[in-house]
Design a protein around this motif. Structure first.
Motif, PDB file in Angstrom:
ATOM      1  N   GLU A  55      -6.593  63.732  62.050  1.00  0.00           N
ATOM      2  CA  GLU A  55      -6.905  62.551  61.543  1.00  0.00           C
ATOM      3  C   GLU A  55      -6.570  61.697  62.655  1.00  0.00           C
ATOM      4  O   GLU A  55      -6.003  62.424  64.232  1.00  0.00           O
ATOM      5  CB  GLU A  55      -5.743  62.790  60.912  1.00  0.00           C
ATOM      6  CG  GLU A  55      -5.752  63.117  59.204  1.00  0.00           C
ATOM      7  CD  GLU A  55      -6.317  62.149  58.734  1.00  0.00           C
ATOM      8  OE1 GLU A  55      -7.175  61.020  58.870  1.00  0.00           O
ATOM      9  OE2 GLU A  55      -7.287  63.054  57.530  1.00  0.00           O
ATOM     10  N   GLY A  56      -6.889  59.906  63.011  1.00  0.00           N
ATOM     11  CA  GLY A  56      -6.130  59.629  63.901  1.00  0.00           C
ATOM     12  C   GLY A  56      -7.589  58.457  63.790  1.00  0.00           C
ATOM     13  O   GLY A  56      -8.072  57.743  63.019  1.00  0.00           O
ATOM     14  N   GLU A  57      -7.469  57.834  64.756  1.00  0.00           N
ATOM     15  CA  GLU A  57      -8.058  56.400  65.029  1.00  0.00           C
ATOM     16  C   GLU A  57      -8.942  56.223  66.410  1.00  0.00           C
ATOM     17  O   GLU A  57      -8.784  56.215  67.362  1.00  0.00           O
ATOM     18  CB  GLU A  57      -7.689  55.177  65.043  1.00  0.00           C
ATOM     19  CG  GLU A  57      -6.660  54.730  63.857  1.00  0.00           C
ATOM     20  CD  GLU A  57      -7.469  54.413  63.021  1.00  0.00           C
ATOM     21  OE1 GLU A  57      -8.283  53.922  63.366  1.00  0.00           O
ATOM     22  OE2 GLU A  57      -6.816  54.423  61.509  1.00  0.00           O
ATOM     23  N   PRO A  58     -10.111  56.968  65.530  1.00  0.00           N
ATOM     24  CA  PRO A  58     -11.049  57.268  64.824  1.00  0.00           C
ATOM     25  C   PRO A  58     -11.181  58.726  64.206  1.00  0.00           C
ATOM     26  O   PRO A  58     -10.319  59.612  64.868  1.00  0.00           O
ATOM     27  CB  PRO A  58     -12.411  56.699  64.587  1.00  0.00           C
ATOM     28  CG  PRO A  58     -12.750  57.219  66.321  1.00  0.00           C
ATOM     29  CD  PRO A  58     -11.407  56.563  66.793  1.00  0.00           C
ATOM     30  N   ARG A  59     -11.051  59.261  62.635  1.00  0.00           N
ATOM     31  CA  ARG A  59     -10.690  59.995  62.612  1.00  0.00           C
ATOM     32  C   ARG A  59     -12.509  60.655  63.400  1.00  0.00           C
ATOM     33  O   ARG A  59     -12.969  60.737  63.357  1.00  0.00           O
ATOM     34  CB  ARG A  59     -10.929  60.352  61.195  1.00  0.00           C
ATOM     35  CG  ARG A  59     -10.234  59.580  60.255  1.00  0.00           C
ATOM     36  CD  ARG A  59     -10.486  60.163  58.684  1.00  0.00           C
ATOM     37  NE  ARG A  59     -10.024  60.815  57.978  1.00  0.00           N
ATOM     38  CZ  ARG A  59     -11.260  61.132  56.493  1.00  0.00           C
ATOM     39  NH1 ARG A  59     -11.340  60.186  56.102  1.00  0.00           N
ATOM     40  NH2 ARG A  59     -10.703  62.396  56.147  1.00  0.00           N
ATOM     41  N   THR A  60     -11.732  62.249  63.233  1.00  0.00           N
ATOM     42  CA  THR A  60     -13.016  63.028  63.778  1.00  0.00           C
ATOM     43  C   THR A  60     -13.357  64.671  63.089  1.00  0.00           C
ATOM     44  O   THR A  60     -12.598  64.703  62.797  1.00  0.00           O
ATOM     45  CB  THR A  60     -12.697  63.629  65.375  1.00  0.00           C
ATOM     46  OG1 THR A  60     -11.196  63.806  65.312  1.00  0.00           O
ATOM     47  CG2 THR A  60     -12.847  62.586  66.495  1.00  0.00           C
ATOM     48  N   PHE A  61     -14.521  64.955  63.070  1.00  0.00           N
ATOM     49  CA  PHE A  61     -14.403  65.757  62.066  1.00  0.00           C
ATOM     50  C   PHE A  61     -15.614  66.912  63.170  1.00  0.00           C
ATOM     51  O   PHE A  61     -16.285  66.661  64.153  1.00  0.00           O
ATOM     52  CB  PHE A  61     -15.710  65.741  61.441  1.00  0.00           C
ATOM     53  CG  PHE A  61     -15.452  64.045  60.417  1.00  0.00           C
ATOM     54  CD1 PHE A  61     -14.676  64.226  59.504  1.00  0.00           C
ATOM     55  CD2 PHE A  61     -15.581  63.194  60.973  1.00  0.00           C
ATOM     56  CE1 PHE A  61     -14.080  63.043  58.243  1.00  0.00           C
ATOM     57  CE2 PHE A  61     -15.554  61.724  59.809  1.00  0.00           C
ATOM     58  CZ  PHE A  61     -14.734  62.003  58.994  1.00  0.00           C
TER      59      PHE A  61
END
Length: 270
Positions: free
Chosen positions: A66-72
């Motif tokens: 989670e974060g800004e932006p989400r990373t995968f």
């Protein structure tokens, strides 16, 4: 087709949607990525990435930071293979369990004669009948190519669980294959088997099978369409209430009696 497209195609065959497969393959090529980056590599709209990633996460194939932006990031290949294999096997078990529950509904009342049009179909049916044998297998084989390794393995398994194995043939390589296999089987020949084998022209008898005095199968060998590939057709029945099935059962029972004489006795309840 390159490796990425081949992987996408294979994952779709295992039940992933096209977008799921493309996103997962894209992530395996990156250490981690944002939705925008995944969409660029996977060549799918960015608006579809988030929903696709949520579904992959639920399947245990993707991890999210989670974060800004989400990373995968994708799970390891070993983990992905394990997850997909478990899911595939679970689906396979569900199919088997539900079909077996339904089987008596539509199978019990049917005792028909069924046609098989290819060597592969005939072999699969022979193996299925052998695999379900409980007491006795009588198999006449008149073509060297009709007793393959897979069928031998199922015959061996049947012998190990106490099924009586009786194989009729006049083909020397078949004798040798059974001897080399090492399982307990009575191999025999009779005048009728020799006559069947001596018949010329196409088609001619390939295999005759009877299991537990019930299901029977008769196959015919035709001229080969492709070199080295048996051209075999067959008819089979799961009972002996039809003419061809009754005839086959009588022939095989007679042949077995001829081969072992007084040592052979039909089942007491027949």
């Amino acid at each position: 087709m390159d490796d990425a497209e081949a992987a996408v195609d294979a994952l779709e065959q295992l039940g992933l949607t096209e977008y799921e497969a493309r996103c997962f393959v894209a992530l395996t090529r990156l250490p981690h990525a944002t939705a925008k980056e995944v969409g660029q590599v996977a060549d799918i709209p960015r608006s579809r990435v988030y929903g696709t990633m949520d579904r992959l996460r639920q399947r245990g194939l993707v991890e999210v930071q989670e974060g800004e932006p989400r990373t995968f990031q994708s799970v390891s290949i070993d983990t992905a293979v394990r997850v997909l294999r478990k899911e595939y096997e679970s689906n396979f078990e569900t199919v088997e369990r539900t079909l077996r529950r339904m089987e008596p509904i539509y199978k019990e009342a049917q005792q028909a004669v069924w046609a098989l049009s290819t060597h592969e179909q005939v072999t699969e049916r022979v193996i299925d009948l052998v695999d379900n044998a409980e007491r006795e297998i009588v198999l006449i084989v008149l073509g060297e190519s009709l007793l393959g390794d897979e069928l031998l393995a199922y015959l061996e398994e049947a012998a190990e669980r106490g099924v009586s194995i009786n194989i009729g043939t006049v083909v020397e390589p078949i004798y040798e294959r059974i001897e080399d296999a090492g399982f307990n089987a009575d191999v025999f020949t009779t005048d009728l088997i020799e006559w069947f084998h001596a018949m010329s022209g196409s088609p001619h008898i390939g295999r005759l099978l009877m299991v537990d005095r019930g299901p029977v199968l008769v196959s015919a060998l035709h001229d080969e369409r492709l070199p080295g590939v048996p051209n075999e057709t067959a008819a089979w029945s799961d009972g002996i209430n039809h003419g061809i099935a009754t005839f086959t059962e009588r022939v095989l029972t007679y042949e077995l009696q001829e081969s072992v004489g007084e040592a052979y006795r039909p089942d007491d309840d027949e």
